[in-house]
Motif scaffolding. Sequence first.
Motif, mmCIF file in Angstrom:
data_model
loop_
_atom_site.group_PDB
_atom_site.id
_atom_site.type_symbol
_atom_site.label_atom_id
_atom_site.label_comp_id
_atom_site.label_asym_id
_atom_site.label_seq_id
_atom_site.Cartn_x
_atom_site.Cartn_y
_atom_site.Cartn_z
ATOM 1 N N UNK A 14 0.849 -1.192 0.000
ATOM 2 C CA UNK A 14 0.000 0.000 0.000
ATOM 3 C C UNK A 14 0.883 1.241 0.000
ATOM 4 N N UNK A 15 0.453 2.236 -0.762
ATOM 5 C CA UNK A 15 1.194 3.489 -0.833
ATOM 6 C C UNK A 15 0.249 4.633 -0.510
ATOM 7 N N UNK A 16 0.682 5.511 0.377
ATOM 8 C CA UNK A 16 -0.069 6.731 0.634
ATOM 9 C C UNK A 16 0.331 7.726 -0.447
ATOM 10 N N UNK A 17 -0.650 8.183 -1.217
ATOM 11 C CA UNK A 17 -0.382 9.063 -2.345
ATOM 12 C C UNK A 17 -0.552 10.532 -2.010
ATOM 13 N N UNK A 18 -1.534 10.829 -1.167
ATOM 14 C CA UNK A 18 -1.851 12.213 -0.880
ATOM 15 C C UNK A 18 -2.645 12.254 0.412
ATOM 16 N N UNK A 63 -3.206 3.729 -2.240
ATOM 17 C CA UNK A 63 -3.451 2.785 -3.329
ATOM 18 C C UNK A 63 -2.701 1.486 -3.086
ATOM 19 N N UNK A 64 -3.343 0.380 -3.460
ATOM 20 C CA UNK A 64 -2.667 -0.918 -3.477
ATOM 21 C C UNK A 64 -2.158 -1.211 -4.880
ATOM 22 N N UNK A 65 -2.347 -0.267 -5.797
ATOM 23 C CA UNK A 65 -1.916 -0.451 -7.185
ATOM 24 C C UNK A 65 -3.016 -1.100 -8.015
#
Length: 138
Positions: free
Chosen positions: A4-8, A17-19
């Motif tokens: 998981x990535x924190x985008x904003x 997003x997990x992509x």
Amino acid sequence: MSEIKTLNHGEKFSHASVGTLHGFEGKQFVKDATGATSCEISFGTLPSGAEVPFFHSHKENEENYIILSGAGKFQVDNNVFDIAEGSVIRVATNCDRNLKCTSSEPMTYICIQAKEGSLGAYTMTDAVISEGTASLLS
């Protein structure tokens, strides 16, 4: 395993997003990445023939599974039934549950976990129409 990535994020929102879900593998919980305080959401994928390696129940939280792709079997206590893309399954507290992928393609799903009986107002009974203006296309 997907990450998981924190985008904003801002004072009143977070965006993670997990992509892409096509090719997503493993299980990813998003509560910490989004800072959620009302529920836990996870994305999961089971390869063909795989099942969650344990039965489990929850003491306070119901779970809602949304099957995004693939097909399989779902078990709640002694009840076993077919599930497929588009299935939505709510499971109450204090009962065992598990799922298995029976399709040739992986089964990808979302699980939303929230305190059973806590939903008060929802949709339009909780919404307030504001006078703000959308600037999405500006």
